[in-house]
Design a protein around this motif. Structure first.
Motif, mmCIF file in Angstrom:
data_model
loop_
_atom_site.group_PDB
_atom_site.id
_atom_site.type_symbol
_atom_site.label_atom_id
_atom_site.label_comp_id
_atom_site.label_asym_id
_atom_site.label_seq_id
_atom_site.Cartn_x
_atom_site.Cartn_y
_atom_site.Cartn_z
ATOM 1 N N GLY A 45 0.826 -1.190 0.000
ATOM 2 C CA GLY A 45 0.000 0.000 0.000
ATOM 3 C C GLY A 45 0.864 1.244 0.000
ATOM 4 N N VAL A 46 0.327 2.339 -0.526
ATOM 5 C CA VAL A 46 1.032 3.613 -0.573
ATOM 6 C C VAL A 46 0.073 4.679 -0.049
ATOM 7 C CG1 VAL A 46 2.190 5.300 -2.055
ATOM 8 C CG2 VAL A 46 2.308 2.870 -2.624
ATOM 9 N N ARG A 47 0.582 5.546 0.819
ATOM 10 C CA ARG A 47 -0.241 6.652 1.306
ATOM 11 C C ARG A 47 0.637 7.865 1.555
ATOM 12 N NH1 ARG A 47 -1.778 5.022 7.577
ATOM 13 N NH2 ARG A 47 0.301 5.402 8.457
ATOM 14 N N LYS A 48 -0.017 9.023 1.538
ATOM 15 C CA LYS A 48 0.647 10.282 1.887
ATOM 16 C C LYS A 48 0.072 10.733 3.211
ATOM 17 C CE LYS A 48 2.631 12.244 -2.059
ATOM 18 N NZ LYS A 48 3.989 12.649 -1.984
ATOM 19 N N GLN A 49 0.952 11.022 4.156
ATOM 20 C CA GLN A 49 0.512 11.496 5.460
ATOM 21 C C GLN A 49 1.438 12.620 5.901
ATOM 22 O OE1 GLN A 49 0.175 8.479 8.527
ATOM 23 N NE2 GLN A 49 -1.681 9.486 9.205
ATOM 24 N N THR A 53 5.423 10.446 2.042
ATOM 25 C CA THR A 53 4.965 9.199 1.456
ATOM 26 C C THR A 53 5.349 8.048 2.368
ATOM 27 O OG1 THR A 53 5.251 10.097 -0.769
ATOM 28 C CG2 THR A 53 5.107 7.706 -0.575
ATOM 29 N N GLN A 54 4.388 7.153 2.578
ATOM 30 C CA GLN A 54 4.636 5.967 3.393
ATOM 31 C C GLN A 54 4.200 4.735 2.611
ATOM 32 O OE1 GLN A 54 2.385 6.730 6.984
ATOM 33 N NE2 GLN A 54 4.140 7.753 7.929
ATOM 34 N N TYR A 55 4.902 3.630 2.863
ATOM 35 C CA TYR A 55 4.601 2.361 2.219
ATOM 36 C C TYR A 55 4.231 1.334 3.268
ATOM 37 C CZ TYR A 55 7.117 4.451 -1.718
ATOM 38 O OH TYR A 55 7.529 5.278 -2.722
ATOM 39 N N ARG A 56 3.215 0.526 2.970
ATOM 40 C CA ARG A 56 2.871 -0.598 3.842
ATOM 41 C C ARG A 56 3.741 -1.759 3.377
ATOM 42 N NH1 ARG A 56 -1.176 -1.536 7.484
ATOM 43 N NH2 ARG A 56 -1.552 -3.722 7.888
ATOM 44 N N ALA A 57 4.804 -2.005 4.132
ATOM 45 C CA ALA A 57 5.842 -2.936 3.708
ATOM 46 C C ALA A 57 5.698 -4.288 4.400
ATOM 47 C CB ALA A 57 7.211 -2.343 4.020
ATOM 48 N N GLY A 58 5.937 -5.343 3.627
ATOM 49 C CA GLY A 58 5.917 -6.704 4.161
ATOM 50 C C GLY A 58 7.200 -7.016 4.900
ATOM 51 N N SER A 67 8.331 4.936 6.307
ATOM 52 C CA SER A 67 8.635 6.107 5.481
ATOM 53 C C SER A 67 9.292 5.682 4.171
ATOM 54 C CB SER A 67 9.560 7.036 6.255
ATOM 55 O OG SER A 67 10.015 8.064 5.414
ATOM 56 N N ALA A 68 9.037 6.450 3.135
ATOM 57 C CA ALA A 68 9.682 6.201 1.834
ATOM 58 C C ALA A 68 11.192 6.364 1.934
ATOM 59 C CB ALA A 68 9.103 7.125 0.780
ATOM 60 N N ASN A 69 11.648 7.153 2.911
ATOM 61 C CA ASN A 69 13.097 7.363 3.090
ATOM 62 C C ASN A 69 13.812 6.088 3.503
ATOM 63 O OD1 ASN A 69 12.572 10.032 2.520
ATOM 64 N ND2 ASN A 69 12.470 10.620 4.669
ATOM 65 N N THR A 70 13.080 5.088 3.966
ATOM 66 C CA THR A 70 13.653 3.818 4.382
ATOM 67 C C THR A 70 14.195 3.043 3.179
ATOM 68 O OG1 THR A 70 12.017 3.768 6.149
ATOM 69 C CG2 THR A 70 13.146 1.702 5.671
ATOM 70 N N PHE A 71 13.658 3.320 2.006
ATOM 71 C CA PHE A 71 13.989 2.550 0.812
ATOM 72 C C PHE A 71 15.018 3.288 -0.036
ATOM 73 C CE2 PHE A 71 9.865 1.201 2.202
ATOM 74 C CZ PHE A 71 9.926 -0.179 2.078
ATOM 75 N N THR A 72 15.942 2.520 -0.609
ATOM 76 C CA THR A 72 16.915 3.103 -1.526
ATOM 77 C C THR A 72 16.328 3.231 -2.929
ATOM 78 O OG1 THR A 72 17.879 0.921 -1.962
ATOM 79 C CG2 THR A 72 18.886 2.261 -0.225
ATOM 80 N N GLY A 73 15.290 2.489 -3.215
ATOM 81 C CA GLY A 73 14.599 2.561 -4.500
ATOM 82 C C GLY A 73 13.339 1.731 -4.474
ATOM 83 N N THR A 74 12.336 2.126 -5.269
ATOM 84 C CA THR A 74 11.076 1.365 -5.366
ATOM 85 C C THR A 74 10.607 1.352 -6.807
ATOM 86 O OG1 THR A 74 9.564 3.220 -5.046
ATOM 87 C CG2 THR A 74 10.374 2.123 -3.049
ATOM 88 N N THR A 75 9.659 0.459 -7.088
ATOM 89 C CA THR A 75 9.014 0.412 -8.400
ATOM 90 C C THR A 75 7.655 1.103 -8.342
ATOM 91 O OG1 THR A 75 8.008 -1.732 -7.933
ATOM 92 C CG2 THR A 75 10.164 -1.738 -9.025
#
Length: 77
Positions: A45-49, A53-58, A67-75
């Motif tokens: 899931g993706v949401r803006k809060q 930007t935040q991702y619901r990560a498995g 937080s999106a900052n946790t990721f070095t890259g996404t699709t």
């Protein structure tokens, strides 16, 4: 009689949980550095809060919003 009551109680409890564990398909994936290791993470899931930007990560984030900052890259788009 005791076994019958236990079986009925178990059936009621299981039917109450029906649908809670439904399988979700990831919407995209990302790469994160966790414990010094690069891991591919499925994103459900993706949401803006608060303009973030935040991702619901498995796994390994246990299906939490991160937080999106946790990721070095996404699709994700």
């Amino acid at each position: 009689m005791k076994k019958l009551i236990m079986c009925v109680a178990a059936a009621i409890m299981l039917s109450g949980c029906a649908g809670v564990l439904e399988k979700q398909q990831p919407v995209c994936s990302g790469t994160a550095i966790v414990g010094g290791q690069e891991n591919k993470v499925q994103i459900y899931g993706v949401r803006k809060q608060n303009n973030q930007t935040q991702y619901r990560a498995g796994y390994p984030f246990n299906w939490r919003w991160v937080s999106a900052n946790t990721f070095t890259g996404t699709t994700c788009k």
